[in-house]
Scaffold this motif. Structure first.
Motif, PDB file in Angstrom:
ATOM      1  N   ALA A 101       2.063  -0.825 -13.550  1.00 44.80           N
ATOM      2  CA  ALA A 101       0.950  -1.156 -13.003  1.00 44.80           C
ATOM      3  C   ALA A 101       0.808  -0.717 -11.454  1.00 44.80           C
ATOM      4  O   ALA A 101       0.102  -1.147 -10.501  1.00 44.80           O
ATOM      5  N   ASN A 140       4.053  -9.493  -7.857  1.00 49.74           N
ATOM      6  CA  ASN A 140       4.073  -9.112  -9.179  1.00 49.74           C
ATOM      7  C   ASN A 140       5.199  -9.502 -10.132  1.00 49.74           C
ATOM      8  O   ASN A 140       5.325 -10.046 -11.038  1.00 49.74           O
ATOM      9  N   ASP A 141       6.399  -9.395  -9.302  1.00 46.01           N
ATOM     10  CA  ASP A 141       7.774  -9.926  -9.795  1.00 46.01           C
ATOM     11  C   ASP A 141       7.646 -11.267  -9.860  1.00 46.01           C
ATOM     12  O   ASP A 141       8.300 -11.784 -10.690  1.00 46.01           O
ATOM     13  N   THR A 154      -4.394  -5.725  -2.442  1.00 50.95           N
ATOM     14  CA  THR A 154      -3.718  -6.070  -3.678  1.00 50.95           C
ATOM     15  C   THR A 154      -2.344  -6.647  -3.578  1.00 50.95           C
ATOM     16  O   THR A 154      -2.066  -6.847  -2.507  1.00 50.95           O
ATOM     17  N   ASN A 155      -1.679  -6.952  -4.683  1.00 53.79           N
ATOM     18  CA  ASN A 155      -0.345  -7.715  -4.562  1.00 53.79           C
ATOM     19  C   ASN A 155       0.605  -6.597  -4.320  1.00 53.79           C
ATOM     20  O   ASN A 155       0.646  -5.538  -4.375  1.00 53.79           O
ATOM     21  N   THR A 190       0.316 -13.855 -13.123  1.00 47.82           N
ATOM     22  CA  THR A 190       0.936 -13.766 -11.476  1.00 47.82           C
ATOM     23  C   THR A 190      -0.032 -14.535 -10.608  1.00 47.82           C
ATOM     24  O   THR A 190       0.285 -15.228  -9.782  1.00 47.82           O
ATOM     25  N   TYR A 241       4.706  -5.622  -4.670  1.00 50.60           N
ATOM     26  CA  TYR A 241       5.507  -5.525  -5.704  1.00 50.60           C
ATOM     27  C   TYR A 241       6.194  -6.870  -6.015  1.00 50.60           C
ATOM     28  O   TYR A 241       6.427  -7.351  -7.060  1.00 50.60           O
ATOM     29  N   ASN A 280       7.303  -1.036 -15.625  1.00 46.39           N
ATOM     30  CA  ASN A 280       6.603  -1.081 -14.486  1.00 46.39           C
ATOM     31  C   ASN A 280       5.431  -0.127 -14.490  1.00 46.39           C
ATOM     32  O   ASN A 280       5.449   0.924 -14.123  1.00 46.39           O
ATOM     33  N   GLU A 315       4.091  -4.923 -17.125  1.00 39.02           N
ATOM     34  CA  GLU A 315       3.703  -5.484 -15.767  1.00 39.02           C
ATOM     35  C   GLU A 315       2.176  -5.705 -15.865  1.00 39.02           C
ATOM     36  O   GLU A 315       1.751  -6.742 -15.359  1.00 39.02           O
ATOM     37  N   TYR A 371       6.165 -11.977 -13.015  1.00 37.51           N
ATOM     38  CA  TYR A 371       6.683 -11.554 -14.220  1.00 37.51           C
ATOM     39  C   TYR A 371       8.004 -12.424 -14.368  1.00 37.51           C
ATOM     40  O   TYR A 371       8.080 -12.897 -15.572  1.00 37.51           O
ATOM     41  N   LEU A 423      -0.072  -8.970 -15.498  1.00 40.63           N
ATOM     42  CA  LEU A 423      -1.270  -9.177 -14.490  1.00 40.63           C
ATOM     43  C   LEU A 423      -2.791  -9.389 -15.056  1.00 40.63           C
ATOM     44  O   LEU A 423      -3.384 -10.371 -14.951  1.00 40.63           O
TER      45      LEU A 423
END
Length: 599
Positions: free
Chosen positions: A170, A349-350, A343-344, A287, A346, A168, A278, A353, A282
């Motif tokens: 980012a 972003n997951d 922004t994204n 993502t 969490y 993690n 991460e 991933y 990105l």
């Protein structure tokens, strides 16, 4: 004969049921079990077939059980069969069938218990996945051990396993870490700024104050000199404009922390196959692509969420957000993918991933998380279902917190203050094997206390000692036999050919029955995703062996080595060698090394 008697005789049960009830669907037959009986007086194994199949077969459980008794009594190796209760059937095997487990173990070695259950399905097991903001502490330990043992267990059961760590790197926490490392760098240069002065000029203050960042600052100073710092009028270093240094310090610090994490994991016996960043996911656009796919499926929309539970309307700012329709896939509410700053989240972003793991070939994903992430499970499963059209399952194993006790008192920890007990501290104090075994003595979702005094105590209440002592005793018997040529060769291959008729006592047969359970235990634990079952099994196996050892103290005819009875001795040596083999097989799943002797 199959090395697993439970598999062999379950096939007999299923073949019999198919003849008796030819119209019962295979998916129902797949639920038929053959399990050890709790009391050997009731037989060696029991099946629930009659009770399970009564509805589908349109017959009474007792009638099906009676037919099963008649049919199974004719199967080779069955000594007795009896109906037990409503719909259960108990089976007693001929002692020769049970004794035949020993040569199967000795020929297979530690591969005994390996299964084809998983059929080579590619499983990605992700565990630990800590923010690289400091050394590993005991809070990470349980997930690391559970994830590693689960991966080993699945591999033993025939799955194609990839062990993965998600970095993690980012989020805002690694940004705060970079500021803290920069402060240590300025310290190494001899800055006149006090900690409070630096914190006052730093976004969010100085969040990470642990001394573990001092070496990072010194290495930055050694490599970059004063290049990352501006010079104040008095000639000392001060805070430089963020754009000129933050990314450099961030990357340097993450690399340092990640190396330290890998070293800590290696000390714990954890060696993962893949480390995924991460920030890299990105940067590669994975993502954005995943979110684009959800959008193309009509699963994203701009909407306003209701206030979370516990928040009053006046405490909640209503605003439109980009939302994922996770309620279509079993979640409680739809979930935001963008923060107020654009922004994204969490979660977004997951999603990227997990899409990346699928793209790399995962046919099943298992994530091992702390119990504090329990509320995150539904949304992540919903996203994976949407991304894969329900073709790649995601399972989540939750690990409850571990309370470390020293002298009966809890040890408290705080990563940001730097007052925590590190994983390396724990390993150095009690040893890797004690840490791993103890972490698997409770189900992962149950809270546990790790008593630093108990795990090193040489007593029966300490399962680590109890199991290791059983293996050491086995090895001591085999070494003693090796020193006396009268007993013949004691290598496993030679003992696999020994006559076993002398193994007749209740204690000997109880130990053999336990050994016969190991392949079934591997499959059951793998299917349940519960590696702690291996620890429980080994404790029971050790108990059976110690009981037999103690019987030999009181009854000379049960002693392992008897100069006047070489054939009986070789039979018992085969039993001892098989016991040691299964203990090693189980310990290998747990990632624990067996000991040859206790000192």
């Amino acid at each position: 004969m199959s090395e697993c008697v439970f598999v062999q005789y379950r096939h007999h049960v299923l073949d019999t049921v198919r003849r008796l009830l030819p119209d019962v669907p295979e998916e129902i037959l797949a639920r038929v079990e053959l399990t050890p009986t709790r009391d050997p007086a009731h037989g060696d194994m029991a099946t629930n077939a009659a009770l399970l199949l009564a509805k589908a077969g349109r017959r009474k459980p007792a009638d099906i059980a009676a037919d099963l008794v008649d049919a199974l009594a004719k199967v080779a190796g069955v000594a007795a069969v009896a109906a037990a209760g409503p719909g259960f059937v108990n089976i007693t095997l001929h002692p020769d069938v049970l004794r035949g487990v020993l040569p199967a173990i000795l020929r297979a070695g530690e591969g005994y218990g390996a299964s084809k259950l998983g059929q080579g399905v590619r499983v990605n097991v992700e565990y630990v996945s800590a923010n690289p903001t400091g050394p590993m502490h005991v809070g990470h330990c349980r997930g690391a051990v559970v994830g590693d043992a689960l991966a080993n267990l699945l591999a033993k059961a025939g799955f194609d396993v990839t062990k993965e760590f998600y970095i993690n790197d980012a989020g805002t926490q690694v940004r705060a870490l970079a500021w803290a490392a920069y402060w240590r760098y300025l310290q190494a240069l001899g800055t006149a700024l006090s900690q409070d002065e630096f914190a006052a000029q730093t976004p969010g203050g100085l969040q990470y104050q642990g001394e573990y960042l001092i070496p990072v600052g010194m290495e930055l100073a050694a490599q970059y000199g004063a290049k990352l710092a501006e010079t104040a009028p008095d000639g000392t270093a001060c805070i430089a404009p963020e754009a000129t240094w933050l990314e450099t310090v961030r990357g340097f610090t993450i690399a340092h922390m990640l190396n330290a994490i890998k070293e800590d994991l290696a000390a714990l016996g954890v060696h993962q196959d893949v480390f995924t960043s991460e920030a890299d996911v990105l940067a590669r656009g994975v993502t954005d692509e995943a979110i684009g796919r959800l959008d193309a499926e009509g699963l994203l929309y701009e909407g306003v969420l209701e206030p979370p539970k516990g928040k009053l309307p006046e405490d909640w700012e209503e605003r439109e957000q980009l939302l994922f329709r996770s309620t279509r896939f079993g979640d409680d509410v739809d979930r935001p993918l963008r923060k107020s700053d654009g922004t994204n989240t969490y979660f977004a972003n997951d999603i990227g991933y997990h899409a990346d793991k699928v793209a790399r070939g995962a046919q099943m994903m298992i994530d091992v998380w702390g119990a504090d992430h329990g509320g995150y499970v539904k949304r992540m499963k919903a996203a994976v279902r949407a991304l894969t059209a329900d073709s790649v399952p995601l399972e989540v194993v939750l690990c409850q917190i571990v309370h470390i006790l020293r002298d009966g008192q809890p040890v408290r920890m705080s990563k940001r203050a730097g007052t925590f007990v590190t994983l390396r501290d724990l390993i150095d104090e009690v040893g890797r094997d004690a840490v791993r075994f103890t972490m698997l003595t409770r189900k992962s979702d149950a809270q546990m206390e790790f008593d630093l005094d108990l795990v090193v105590a040489q007593q029966r209440d300490n399962p680590v000692f109890y199991v290791q002592y059983a293996h050491a005793r086995c090895r001591s018997v085999l070494r003693a036999a090796l020193d006396d040529a009268a007993y013949g060769p004691v290598a496993d291959a030679a003992l696999a050919e020994a006559a076993l008729d002398a193994l007749t006592s209740d204690a000997e047969m109880a130990l053999i029955r336990r050994l016969a359970e190991w392949p079934r235990l591997v499959e059951a634990a793998a299917l349940a995703r519960e590696p702690h079952r291996v620890a429980f099994y080994l404790a029971e196996l050790a108990g059976d062996f110690h009981a037999l050892w103690n019987r030999g103290r009181d009854d000379a005819s049960l002693r392992f080595l008897q100069p006047d009875a070489v054939e009986a001795t070789r039979a018992r040596l085969a039993l001892v060698a098989a016991t040691a083999t299964v203990i090693r097989s189980g310990l290998a799943v747990m990632g624990v090394d067996p000991v040859e002797e206790m000192r």
